[in-house]
Design an enzyme around this catalytic site. Structure first.
Site, PDB file in Angstrom:
ATOM      1  N   SER A   1      34.205  42.225  40.436  1.00  0.00           N
ATOM      2  CA  SER A   1      34.502  43.462  39.708  1.00  0.00           C
ATOM      3  C   SER A   1      33.560  44.614  40.059  1.00  0.00           C
ATOM      4  O   SER A   1      33.763  45.725  39.584  1.00  0.00           O
ATOM      5  CB  SER A   1      34.446  43.224  38.200  1.00  0.00           C
TER       6      SER A   1
ATOM      7  N   CYS B   1      42.287  53.739  62.165  1.00  0.00           N
ATOM      8  CA  CYS B   1      40.933  53.690  62.731  1.00  0.00           C
ATOM      9  C   CYS B   1      40.603  52.378  63.408  1.00  0.00           C
ATOM     10  O   CYS B   1      39.649  52.327  64.170  1.00  0.00           O
ATOM     11  CB  CYS B   1      39.883  54.051  61.691  1.00  0.00           C
TER      12      CYS B   1
ATOM     13  N   ILE C   1      30.679  45.400  39.068  1.00  0.00           N
ATOM     14  CA  ILE C   1      30.063  46.072  37.925  1.00  0.00           C
ATOM     15  C   ILE C   1      28.737  45.418  37.563  1.00  0.00           C
ATOM     16  O   ILE C   1      28.504  44.247  37.853  1.00  0.00           O
ATOM     17  CB  ILE C   1      30.982  46.072  36.680  1.00  0.00           C
TER      18      ILE C   1
ATOM     19  N   HIS D   1      27.043  44.469  34.403  1.00  0.00           N
ATOM     20  CA  HIS D   1      27.306  44.295  32.974  1.00  0.00           C
ATOM     21  C   HIS D   1      26.091  44.706  32.157  1.00  0.00           C
ATOM     22  O   HIS D   1      24.950  44.537  32.575  1.00  0.00           O
ATOM     23  CB  HIS D   1      27.610  42.822  32.672  1.00  0.00           C
TER      24      HIS D   1
ATOM     25  N   CYS E   1      40.963  58.564  56.322  1.00  0.00           N
ATOM     26  CA  CYS E   1      41.155  58.459  54.872  1.00  0.00           C
ATOM     27  C   CYS E   1      39.828  58.641  54.144  1.00  0.00           C
ATOM     28  O   CYS E   1      39.750  59.346  53.156  1.00  0.00           O
ATOM     29  CB  CYS E   1      41.762  57.111  54.518  1.00  0.00           C
TER      30      CYS E   1
ATOM     31  N   LYS F   1      41.143  36.268  28.324  1.00  0.00           N
ATOM     32  CA  LYS F   1      39.991  37.172  28.420  1.00  0.00           C
ATOM     33  C   LYS F   1      40.383  38.601  28.756  1.00  0.00           C
ATOM     34  O   LYS F   1      39.584  39.520  28.645  1.00  0.00           O
ATOM     35  CB  LYS F   1      39.021  36.638  29.486  1.00  0.00           C
TER      36      LYS F   1
ATOM     37  N   THR G   1      31.870  35.113  47.449  1.00  0.00           N
ATOM     38  CA  THR G   1      32.080  35.659  46.108  1.00  0.00           C
ATOM     39  C   THR G   1      31.519  37.076  45.975  1.00  0.00           C
ATOM     40  O   THR G   1      32.086  37.918  45.276  1.00  0.00           O
ATOM     41  CB  THR G   1      31.410  34.721  45.083  1.00  0.00           C
TER      42      THR G   1
ATOM     43  N   ILE H   1      23.076  36.594  45.902  1.00  0.00           N
ATOM     44  CA  ILE H   1      22.002  35.791  45.305  1.00  0.00           C
ATOM     45  C   ILE H   1      20.995  35.368  46.371  1.00  0.00           C
ATOM     46  O   ILE H   1      19.782  35.602  46.231  1.00  0.00           O
ATOM     47  CB  ILE H   1      22.594  34.552  44.591  1.00  0.00           C
TER      48      ILE H   1
END
Lengths: 420, 491
Positions: free
Chosen positions: B45, B455, B47, B49, B415, B263, B40, B12
């Site tokens: 997630s 690494c 994503i 939305h 990896c 939820k 945060t 933000i």
């Protein structure tokens, strides 16, 4: 595109022994590809002794053991590329690799030996709850820092897992002045060699708490404390048994995983038990001409067995290059039962195999005064008493070609643990 | 004297900084951690939305849909990995499917495009691993996945390149009103960091305006200057991240229809090809409580199985938790305080905060530009190049790159196949990496299945050489998170 008869992926103990063996069986065109800056693989950071008792009948350190094989590779003028990463292996045995000097390049191989070794299970894979501060290392990372870089990762240490690297590091950290407070092991038995428990823990009065696991990690920036608790038979922590240790470091030695990302992308069939390729008696994978040996195939306890296995793989790869694919031979599966977790190899070709075939495996629990029994279909062929068998140590049975020939209609071989 | 000081370099604060840098303005960002994207913004997630979930008319609804709409341009301008993979809210046979209709109505009121309810037959073709109990789902084609690290860093780097100062490792300890605005007391912590230089110790930053984008601490910042008190609760969300070999288990973001069980949790591919399962939702008292719990991780596996079958939980490579800044009013709190002119809140930014970030940046910058009649910055550059990923090049291009910069031929992270060249880029770019986690967030070195086992010693050597900094200064993520405590025999 460059072409080699044999490309060996990995220049650790498996790759080196395989290369020497392939050359000694007549293969001129060999390339070893190693991602690190020197040959020898993980042995280079294993500066403790105890290597090579079987192979050289003397006690060597890891780097010394590796050097014996690296010298043999150099004496034979076998080509190798260091600091080179294999990026991809295709089903038709094209190897794509990369380094600073050559960039990204392809090599066509007639045969490939997979010898990439293994990696350690990480904290994330163990699902240990708590904070994620600095100070949590896999035992091997700590080993590299201490033995190769000369840096101490911490001063007060808790170790989770009693795998061999964890045990070795308990002693190593102690010798460097750190205080190792406890080694906690989830299982009711150690995952490491008996000799390491004695020499690395008992000799230094480091307590080993079996059937214990880490239930909390404190400290937001750096580890401040670790809480362990006893686990029940379901391996779930028992409330009320928690012990909190203030410390700045948590080392993890909770198992090794064969590193088979390249094998998987090439389409090699993998075993869900070993996480390594499924192989036949010649250590050939599900792809013709692609062989595997060492810890990429299954995690070994002693490097001597890695070298033996790799020697076999090298010889068989040479034979494949010289004579092509063996005609469709009859295949018999080895069934692991009653405490035998898996066998390597999983398939045997009774008409093609060596006169004596070593089948290696691990057991799933501690067995005292039991026996390893081998059956050809329903017939007991061999029963060998073993005073103690533990998951930390590999076991083996030897299959005899002439004996197998007596069973032309054989459908399966069974290896199982039985009462003595 | 700054025109604007933004507290917090999460997504933000960084988005606001970038939008403000479109204007002729003397602005700074103050961040207590040693890198951007450390609160945060780094643990969520990941994503974007679609925007059907928020109550119509709320800021959450409006800014989510607007933010989603802006993402294509932002991804292009700032070179941020973003994919519109579409999202599904699945309803199981024990649930009342009218819940989906209600979501669809909300979505339509929020102007979410393309919403449809799909029946099992069609669904299972799109997403074969949905659980056998799933009967129908709400499909939102505009749902997407993004790398939250890259989004935040892109905003921040672009703002920095356009002239915004970034004080990292700098904690706000007090805010007072002054004649011309505000005095912000800060403490610059010891330790190596990039951004705008400042001596360790306490300083006062004077500014006309303040933007409060302090995440879970935005109530503390607000309450230092305003009588209109805020109360932010840290709502913990735990997650499990699965290996890339499990990344194709689902291709859409699969939500669960909220029901008696709460939820629910989502299962989604990440933009980098892993699989993410989470979050839990537990209100906690500790604003630093980012620990995972045995119960939480256990709950995730069990609950996710309600919507997605055969989840390969053996492929978990790490778990983590993030804290959402939940404000009692249950909506974003954005705007200038009536009793503290020039103090702008961007507070209570919980889900869908990441999705709304571009729109929040636009909104807050717009308010400030209007109040102070800011002029456009003629030198503003809207684009930023991300870290070059050699895997996206052709073989010829890649080899040309390696000839020019051999470090691109040297793999450090096995990896994720990350080269030394990428790590060097991450260190030397604007607001470059100074810690192992900072390298990891920028390049993914250490983010794979071995979780930096191989690494980290190599990455430390590169940091030591390139920054340059001593091995003893290298941290996991700033502060006391040192990696080594001394040389052998020293302790």
């Amino acid at each position: 595109m460059k072409a080699y008869d044999l490309v060996i992926v990995g220049g650790g103990p498996a790759g080196l022994a395989a290369a020497v063996s392939a050359r000694d069986h007549g293969i001129e065109s060999i390339l070893i590809i190693e991602r690190d800056k020197e040959l020898g693989g993980i042995l280079n950071q294993c500066i403790h002794n105890g290597f090579g008792l079987h192979t050289f009948k003397e006690e060597l350190t890891g780097p010394e053991y590796a050097a014996r094989f690296a010298d043999q590779v150099r004496e034979r003028q076998i080509e190798y590329k260091l600091n080179t990463m294999v990026m991809d292996i295709s089903q038709d045995k094209k190897v794509t690799a990369m380094n600073r000097e050559d960039g990204m390049f392809e090599i066509q191989a007639k045969a490939i030996i997979l010898a990439m070794g293994c990696r350690e299970r990480s904290r994330g894979a163990l699902n240990i709850p708590g904070y994620r501060p600095a100070g949590i290392y896999s035992a091997g990372t700590a080993q590299r820092l201490v033995n190769m870089e000369g840096y101490m990762p911490g001063k007060e240490v808790v170790i989770l897992g009693s795998g061999d690297i964890g045990l070795i590091m308990a002693r190593r950290m102690t010798l460097e002045g750190a205080k190792v407070k406890v080694v906690a092991e989830l299982m009711p038995y150690s995952g490491g060699l008996k000799r390491n428990i004695v020499q690395c823990l008992n000799d230094f009065d480091i307590p080993l708490k079996l059937s214990h696991t880490v239930v909390d990690i404190e400290g937001k920036e750096r580890v401040e404390a670790v809480t362990i608790a006893e686990v029940g038979p379901d391996r779930k922590p028992i409330p009320g048994t928690e012990i909190r240790y203030t410390c700045d470091t948590l080392l993890l030695s909770c198992g090794l995983l064969p590193e088979n990302e390249l094998s998987r992308s090439a389409g090699v069939e993998l075993s869900p038990v070993t996480s390594g390729p499924i192989v036949n008696d010649s250590l050939e994978t599900s792809i013709d001409g692609v062989f595997a040996c060492g810890n990429v195939l299954h995690v070994h306890d002693l490097v001597d067995y890695v070298s033996q296995e790799a020697t076999t793989a090298g010889k068989n790869a040479a034979s494949y290059i010289q004579h092509g694919k063996t005609k469709d031979a009859k295949i018999v599966e080895i069934i692991p039962e009653g405490g035998v977790r898996y066998t390597v190899p999983k398939f045997v070709r009774p008409t093609e195999m060596e006169d004596k075939l070593t089948v290696r495996f691990r057991v799933g629990a501690v067995y005292k005064n039991c026996a390893i029994a081998t059956y050809y279909d329903g017939t007991l062929i061999n029963k060998r008493k073993r005073p103690v068998m533990a998951p930390g140590e590999m076991e083996q049975v030897i299959l005899d070609k002439s004996k197998l020939a007596e069973f032309p209609d054989l459908s399966k071989i069974t290896v199982r643990i039985e009462e003595a | 004297m700054y025109d604007v000081a933004i507290i917090g370099a999460g997504v933000i604060g960084s988005a606001i900084a970038r939008e403000l840098s479109r204007y002729q303005i003397h602005a700074c960002v103050i961040e207590r951690e040693e890198d951007v994207c450390c609160g945060t913004s780094k643990a969520n997630s990941a994503i974007i939305h679609a925007g059907f979930d928020a109550t119509p008319g709320t800021l959450k609804a409006r800014l989510n849909v607007r933010g989603n709409e802006m993402m294509d341009t932002i991804a292009k301008e700032l070179d941020v990995p973003f994919t519109r993979n579409g999202s599904l809210v699945v309803c199981t046979k024990d649930q009342d499917r009218s819940g989906l209709d209600k979501l669809m109505e909300k979505g339509s009121a929020n102007h979410v495009p393309g919403l449809r309810i799909l029946e099992r037959e069609e669904l299972i073709k799109m997403e074969p691993n949905l659980s056998d109990d799933v009967t129908c789902a709400l499909y939102a084609p505009t749902g997407g996945i993004v790398c939250p690290f890259h989004l935040t860093m892109a905003f921040a780097e672009n703002a920095y390149d356009n002239g915004v100062s970034f004080y990292l490792n700098t904690e706000v300890t007090g805010i007072t009103r002054s004649e011309n605005g505000y005095c912000i007391k800060v403490n610059r912590k010891e330790g190596v960091c990039s951004g705008t230089p400042l001596d360790p110790g306490t300083h006062t930053i004077e500014t006309k305006a303040v933007v409060n984008a302090a995440g879970v601490y935005s109530d503390v910042m607000n309450n230092m200057v305003s009588g209109q008190k805020l109360s932010i609760t840290a709502r913990k969300g735990e997650y499990m991240l699965l290996d890339k070999s499990a990344g194709a288990h689902v291709s859409h973001t699969v939500f669960q229809l909220p029901g008696k069980m709460g939820k629910g949790v989502l299962v989604t591919p990440t933009v980098h090809g892993n699989l993410l399962v989470g979050p839990t939702a537990t209100d906690i008292d500790n604003k630093e409580g980012v620990n995972t719990t045995a119960d939480g991780l256990d709950y995730l596996g069990k609950t996710a199985a309600l919507s997605v079958k055969d989840l390969p939980l053996r492929q978990v490579i790490t778990s983590f938790s993030g804290l959402r800044a939940h404000e009692t009013q249950n909506d974003f709190i954005i705007g200038e305080l009536a009793d503290a002119p020039g103090f702008f809140n961007a507070a209570g930014i919980e889900s869908p905060g990441l999705s709304s970030a571009p729109a929040i940046g636009e909104m807050v910058a717009g308010m400030i530009a209007e109040k102070y009649a800011l002029e456009k910055n003629p030198d503003f550059c809207a684009t930023r190049k991300g870290i070059l990923r050699p895997e996206t090049l052709s073989l010829e291009e890649r080899n040309a790159l390696i000839r020019k910069q051999p470090a691109y031929g040297n793999i450090i992270c096995r990896c994720e196949m990350i080269t030394e060249g990428e790590i060097i880029d991450a260190i030397h770019r604007s607001l470059g990496a100074r810690s192992l986690d900072a390298v990891k967030r920028r390049t993914r070195a250490g983010m794979g299945r071995c979780q930096a086992g191989f690494c980290s010693p190599r990455t430390m050597e590169i940091l030591e050489r390139e920054v340059p900094m001593s091995m003893f200064e290298i941290t996991k993520n700033g502060g006391k998170s040192k990696f080594v405590v001394g040389q052998n025999k020293e302790i």
